[in-house]
Design a protein around this motif. Structure first.
Motif, short mmCIF file in Angstrom:
data_model
loop_
_atom_site.label_atom_id
_atom_site.label_comp_id
_atom_site.label_asym_id
_atom_site.label_seq_id
_atom_site.Cartn_x
_atom_site.Cartn_y
_atom_site.Cartn_z
N THR A 138 48.02 92.29 57.89
CA THR A 138 48.98 93.57 57.89
C THR A 138 48.54 95.33 57.50
N ALA A 139 49.25 95.87 57.28
CA ALA A 139 48.21 97.13 56.56
C ALA A 139 48.08 97.38 55.71
N SER A 140 49.41 97.28 54.67
CA SER A 140 48.49 96.89 53.46
C SER A 140 47.18 96.33 53.60
N MET A 141 46.95 95.47 53.73
CA MET A 141 46.08 94.57 53.21
C MET A 141 44.76 95.43 53.89
N VAL A 142 44.42 95.87 54.79
CA VAL A 142 43.67 96.68 55.67
C VAL A 142 43.05 97.87 54.87
N LYS A 143 44.71 98.61 54.00
CA LYS A 143 44.46 99.68 53.23
C LYS A 143 43.55 98.96 51.82
N GLU A 144 44.47 98.02 51.09
CA GLU A 144 43.84 97.36 50.19
C GLU A 144 42.04 97.00 50.43
N LEU A 145 41.82 96.68 51.82
CA LEU A 145 40.46 96.69 51.33
C LEU A 145 39.68 97.69 52.08
N ARG A 146 39.76 98.64 52.67
CA ARG A 146 39.37 100.24 53.07
C ARG A 146 39.13 100.34 51.25
N MET A 184 38.42 102.00 59.27
CA MET A 184 39.48 101.07 59.00
C MET A 184 39.17 100.34 60.12
N MET A 185 38.63 99.94 61.48
CA MET A 185 38.89 99.29 61.95
C MET A 185 37.99 97.95 61.72
N GLU A 186 36.63 98.02 61.14
CA GLU A 186 36.06 97.45 60.71
C GLU A 186 36.67 96.52 59.43
N CYS A 187 37.52 96.57 58.96
CA CYS A 187 38.42 96.54 57.49
C CYS A 187 39.24 95.31 58.57
N LYS A 188 39.80 95.30 59.38
CA LYS A 188 40.77 94.54 60.13
C LYS A 188 40.56 93.67 60.39
N ARG A 189 39.30 94.26 61.85
CA ARG A 189 38.35 93.05 61.95
C ARG A 189 37.15 91.93 61.42
N ALA A 190 36.99 92.28 60.00
CA ALA A 190 37.11 91.67 58.97
C ALA A 190 38.30 90.62 57.80
N LEU A 191 39.09 91.18 58.35
CA LEU A 191 40.36 90.89 57.71
C LEU A 191 40.37 89.46 58.19
N GLY A 244 38.11 100.18 38.02
CA GLY A 244 39.19 99.01 38.57
C GLY A 244 40.65 99.54 38.77
N ILE A 245 41.15 100.60 38.74
CA ILE A 245 42.13 101.27 39.00
C ILE A 245 42.32 102.19 39.57
N ALA A 246 41.24 102.61 39.83
CA ALA A 246 41.08 104.08 41.14
C ALA A 246 42.11 103.92 42.23
N ARG A 247 41.86 104.84 42.59
CA ARG A 247 43.48 104.77 43.77
C ARG A 247 42.76 106.00 45.23
N ARG A 248 43.10 106.02 46.09
CA ARG A 248 42.54 106.70 47.00
C ARG A 248 43.47 107.62 47.41
N SER A 249 42.82 109.36 46.80
CA SER A 249 44.31 109.90 47.52
C SER A 249 44.10 110.95 48.57
N ASN A 250 44.15 110.53 49.69
CA ASN A 250 43.77 110.85 51.39
C ASN A 250 45.44 109.93 51.34
N ASP A 251 45.53 110.06 52.54
CA ASP A 251 46.53 109.87 53.35
C ASP A 251 46.67 109.38 54.38
N PHE A 252 46.72 107.45 53.72
CA PHE A 252 46.16 106.72 54.57
C PHE A 252 47.25 106.91 56.44
N ALA A 253 48.87 106.81 56.59
CA ALA A 253 48.55 106.94 57.29
C ALA A 253 47.88 108.04 58.37
#
Length: 297
Positions: A5-13, A20-27, A276-285
């Motif tokens: 899912t997109a959320s899994m790709v986002k988490e790994l990213r 992003m595409m490397e994350c999807k391939r790895a998953l 341990g609670i870092a959050r990305r600030s950029n727009d993933f979509a």
């Protein structure tokens, strides 16, 4: 095949900062196993896949309370939503007062600390009132209380975003200060190899083996290469194995420094605000759309 899912790709990213595409391939290759996918990315991308560990966006402060004789102290992390509030005098006072309460009362956990008396009410009522006054959510995240075997050294850095407690046995106050500053700069995970989680060591060994295989190293050498990589990793992440940041020759380790000073370290604690609670600030979509558009071109 696992549904990626997109959320899994986002988490790994977010974990690795890999494309992003490397994350999807790895998953996909890992059948959805997040830890395995992270390992695959580290094999392929090396240190680039560990960048996210140092990207901390949560705000707040670390406050330290130390007894006059330096044998008892407490360190606490309190979080807020913006760095502006992290500089607020009332917020800083709350952090300082809470650190003093931890040192005095030794509460079992955050809930016990929150129930302690403060300013005519409790820590929790004081926190709640400050939330209403400031207009931001405030939370007590964690704390530690330390009774020294020797003498405590402490250090706060980066606008109170990094805090260090160190239990020094032997040596002098300058050594304690230097060691605390070193910990703040080098961020060791443990005092020595015995404090490093077995799963981290196993992960390093697996990554080293896969890299050696991909590099075409002889089978007979792979295990030796892996052990060398694990030892290098342990030197990098343990206080005693690290090279002292102020070493004049650029080679002296903390273990060698302590031996020269006739001292030892009984233990240390490092707090980094938001760790341990870092959050990305950029727009993933928006990132997905941009990469899709680039692929079409």
């Amino acid at each position: 095949m696992a549904d990626i899912t997109a959320s899994m790709v986002k988490e790994l990213r977010e974990r690795t900062d890999a494309p992003m595409m490397e994350c999807k391939r790895a998953l996909t290759e890992a059948a959805g196993d997040m830890s395995k996918a992270e390992e695959l990315l580290r094999v392929k991308l090396g240190s680039k896949a560990s960048k996210a560990a140092s990207r901390i966006t949560a705000e707040g402060v670390v406050a330290i309370h130390l007894s006059d004789d330096g044998t008892l102290g407490a360190m606490i992390e309190i979080n807020c939503e913006t760095d502006f509030v992290a500089k607020n005098d009332d917020f800083l006072k709350l952090a300082s007062d809470c650190a003093a309460l931890v040192a005095k009362h030794d509460p079992a956990d955050v809930a016990a600390l929150s129930a302690l008396p403060m300013a005519g009410g409790s820590v929790e009522s004081t926190r709640t009132a400050l939330v209403g006054k400031i207009g931001e959510n405030l939370s007590i995240r964690r704390f530690v209380r330390m009774q020294a075997t020797g003498k405590l050294a402490s250090y706060v850095h980066g606008g109170a975003r990094i805090g260090v407690f160190l239990d020094r046995v032997g040596g002098d106050d300058q050594l304690g200060k230097d060691l605390a500053m070193h910990i703040a700069a080098s961020k060791p995970k443990a005092l020595d190899a015995t404090g490093v989680a077995a799963e981290l060591i196993d992960s390093e060994r697996r990554v080293a083996i896969e890299k050696a295989k991909e590099a075409g190293k002889p089978e007979a050498m792979i295990e030796k290469i892996a052990e060398g990589s694990v030892q290098k990793f342990l030197n990098e992440v343990t206080l005693l194995g690290q090279v002292f940041v102020k070493a004049e020759d650029g080679k002296q380790t903390i273990a060698q420094l302590l031996k020269a000073k006739g001292a030892s370290v009984a233990g240390f604690t490092l707090f980094v605000v938001g760790e341990g609670i870092a959050r990305r600030s950029n727009d993933f979509a928006a990132e997905v759309a941009a990469q899709a558009a680039a692929a079409q071109k």
